[in-house]
Design an enzyme around this catalytic site. Structure first.
Site, PDB file in Angstrom:
ATOM      1  N   SER A  76      42.502  39.512  17.921  1.00  0.00           N
ATOM      2  CA  SER A  76      42.271  40.732  18.695  1.00  0.00           C
ATOM      3  C   SER A  76      42.272  40.454  20.190  1.00  0.00           C
ATOM      4  O   SER A  76      41.884  39.365  20.634  1.00  0.00           O
ATOM      5  CB  SER A  76      40.919  41.346  18.299  1.00  0.00           C
ATOM      6  OG  SER A  76      40.544  42.378  19.187  1.00  0.00           O
ATOM      7  N   TYR A 105      46.205  46.056  23.290  1.00  0.00           N
ATOM      8  CA  TYR A 105      46.102  47.481  23.595  1.00  0.00           C
ATOM      9  C   TYR A 105      46.928  47.807  24.830  1.00  0.00           C
ATOM     10  O   TYR A 105      47.226  46.932  25.643  1.00  0.00           O
ATOM     11  CB  TYR A 105      44.650  47.871  23.906  1.00  0.00           C
ATOM     12  CG  TYR A 105      43.683  47.726  22.766  1.00  0.00           C
ATOM     13  CD1 TYR A 105      43.700  48.610  21.693  1.00  0.00           C
ATOM     14  CD2 TYR A 105      42.712  46.722  22.771  1.00  0.00           C
ATOM     15  CE1 TYR A 105      42.791  48.490  20.655  1.00  0.00           C
ATOM     16  CE2 TYR A 105      41.801  46.602  21.731  1.00  0.00           C
ATOM     17  CZ  TYR A 105      41.850  47.489  20.681  1.00  0.00           C
ATOM     18  OH  TYR A 105      40.955  47.367  19.654  1.00  0.00           O
ATOM     19  N   THR A 159      48.456  48.047  19.400  1.00  0.00           N
ATOM     20  CA  THR A 159      47.601  49.141  18.932  1.00  0.00           C
ATOM     21  C   THR A 159      47.704  50.332  19.882  1.00  0.00           C
ATOM     22  O   THR A 159      47.417  50.203  21.066  1.00  0.00           O
ATOM     23  CB  THR A 159      46.143  48.682  18.813  1.00  0.00           C
ATOM     24  OG1 THR A 159      46.068  47.592  17.879  1.00  0.00           O
ATOM     25  CG2 THR A 159      45.247  49.810  18.330  1.00  0.00           C
ATOM     26  N   LYS A 178      50.847  49.668  15.830  1.00  0.00           N
ATOM     27  CA  LYS A 178      49.720  49.917  14.922  1.00  0.00           C
ATOM     28  C   LYS A 178      49.006  51.220  15.296  1.00  0.00           C
ATOM     29  O   LYS A 178      48.620  51.411  16.450  1.00  0.00           O
ATOM     30  CB  LYS A 178      48.730  48.755  14.989  1.00  0.00           C
ATOM     31  CG  LYS A 178      47.531  48.871  14.044  1.00  0.00           C
ATOM     32  CD  LYS A 178      46.667  47.620  14.136  1.00  0.00           C
ATOM     33  CE  LYS A 178      45.506  47.657  13.166  1.00  0.00           C
ATOM     34  NZ  LYS A 178      44.485  48.680  13.526  1.00  0.00           N
ATOM     35  N   HIS A 186      42.804  53.380  12.167  1.00  0.00           N
ATOM     36  CA  HIS A 186      41.855  52.459  12.809  1.00  0.00           C
ATOM     37  C   HIS A 186      40.585  52.311  11.968  1.00  0.00           C
ATOM     38  O   HIS A 186      39.475  52.188  12.483  1.00  0.00           O
ATOM     39  CB  HIS A 186      41.495  52.968  14.210  1.00  0.00           C
ATOM     40  CG  HIS A 186      41.280  51.866  15.203  1.00  0.00           C
ATOM     41  ND1 HIS A 186      42.257  51.443  16.069  1.00  0.00           N
ATOM     42  CD2 HIS A 186      40.199  51.078  15.469  1.00  0.00           C
ATOM     43  CE1 HIS A 186      41.786  50.471  16.826  1.00  0.00           C
ATOM     44  NE2 HIS A 186      40.541  50.229  16.472  1.00  0.00           N
TER      45      HIS A 186
END
Length: 381
Positions: A106, A129, A155, A251, A275
């Protein structure tokens, strides 16, 4: 209650973790309707039992983006994974590598890219992100490339953070959060010693590497809130597509039109995901959204799916609904919190055994043979 290996690990994790950490992983947005439906909708899909098919030769192996996987499972990106076990990202990555599947780091991990990548013998995936600080994004991409990362998971369903009321109640955020977290840690001495004391530093490793100073748990929520970008659009991803020369997965897709846009954009894969019910409550479960998306883009782009997967049976169900591979998040976090690397390995072993039973009794000798014919019915959108 839906009984599975991850159910047992969830109960054990709740006993071991300080409440703020357990509820951060376990909770969802608003009233958590989507969180619950992710699990219940998937569990209600009936598999079609077939017999006398000579299933002596069975293979779970699959290939995704020219990467051989022992089974169609990857570990999903989970923020603050390193708070659930000592240097948790490293332990989870090792467990995944030992099973021959990918681990996804992540953006907001405790362990930075440079700590996790050298700890395993296969390339990990990296999740990013879209943030206001484009300098951070470029820095993270450059460091991921340098560490040998091939696959980028982008994401896109967090232009704003979801309303997660459990975090306010648990002490993860809100008034007096820091002191509440310290007091809770004192009630979990095993975790406090293993992670609280010996698992330091407790900062966002990838963010700290860019900023040049620690970004700790107290700063976590504020930093994310200040950096999410509600103005993002497909054009904001174009420079990343140009920069990143490996597979790029989008995603957070729940709608067939967005899936078609991902194909037009040139993405290599999508993740059908809400999510984990942590963003917009009331949207479709991934199980309900997946069939229509598969009908729209199957064969044009690789389809991954997450949210609600708690067993090997659920993996088979998702594949039958149209996914090529699945991501698991909460399930491995519960196991990681309970027994670290060994817990994640054990969970993956159980998933594999459950998949084998399901495939034998549905007559699918390989992953490619799992289809909607493997189901009695499917959940409509």
């Amino acid at each position: 209650m839906i009984i599975s290996a991850s159910t047992d690990y969830r109960a054990a994790a709740q006993r071991k973790l300080p409440p703020f950490l357990f509820h951060y992983a376990d909770g969802g947005a608003y009233a958590e309707h989507t969180l619950r439906h992710n699990v219940s909708d998937l569990s209600e899909i009936a598999l079609r039992q077939r017999v006398l098919k000579n299933m002596s030769e069975l293979s779970l192996e699959t290939t995704l983006f020219n990467e051989t996987m022992s089974m169609p499972i990857a570990l999903a990106p989970v923020g603050l994974c390193g708070m659930y076990a000592r240097r948790g990202e490293v332990q989870a990555a090792r467990a995944a590598a030992s099973k021959g599947i990918p681990f996804t780091l992540s953006t907001v991990s405790l362990c930075p890219i440079e700590e996790v990548a050298p700890a395993i013998d296969r390339p990990m995936w990296f999740q990013l992100y879209v943030l206001k600080d484009r300098g951070f994004m470029r820095n993270a991409l450059e460091r991921a490339k340098a560490a040998g990362v091939k696959t980028l998971v982008f994401t896109v369903d967090m232009p704003v953070p979801g309303a997660r009321y459990r975090d306010l109640h648990s002490g993860m955020s809100g008034k007096n959060g820091p002191i509440r977290r310290v007091l809770q840690a004192m009630t979990r001495p095993q975790w406090a010693w293993d992670v609280g004391v010996n698992g330091r530093p407790h900062d966002l490793g990838n963010v700290s590497a860019y900023r040049g100073n620690p970004t700790g748990l107290t700063d976590y929520i504020a930093w994310l809130g200040n950096n999410f970008d509600p103005s993002i659009s497909w054009k904001d991803l174009e420079w990343i597509r140009d920069f990143w020369d490996g597979p790029m997965i989008i995603k957070g897709i729940l709608d067939p039109d967005d899936a078609r846009d991902a194909v037009k954009f040139g993405a290599d894969g999508i993740v059908v995901s809400n999510h984990g019910g942590r963003q917009l409550d009331g949207v479709l479960s991934s199980a309900r959204a997946l069939p229509a998306i598969a009908d729209a883009v199957k064969g044009e782009i690789k389809i991954l799916a997450d949210s609600g997967i708690r067993s090997g049976l659920d993996v088979v169900r998702m594949i039958a609904l149209g996914a090529d591979t699945v991501l698991i998040g909460r399930a491995f976090i519960y196991a990681l919190a309970t027994h670290g690397e060994a817990g994640v390995k054990h969970l993956l072993d159980l998933f594999e055994k459950e998949m084998r039973v399901a495939m034998v009794l549905t007559g699918a000798k390989s992953i490619s043979e799992i289809s909607r014919d493997s189901l009695v019915r499917e959940l409509g959108a």
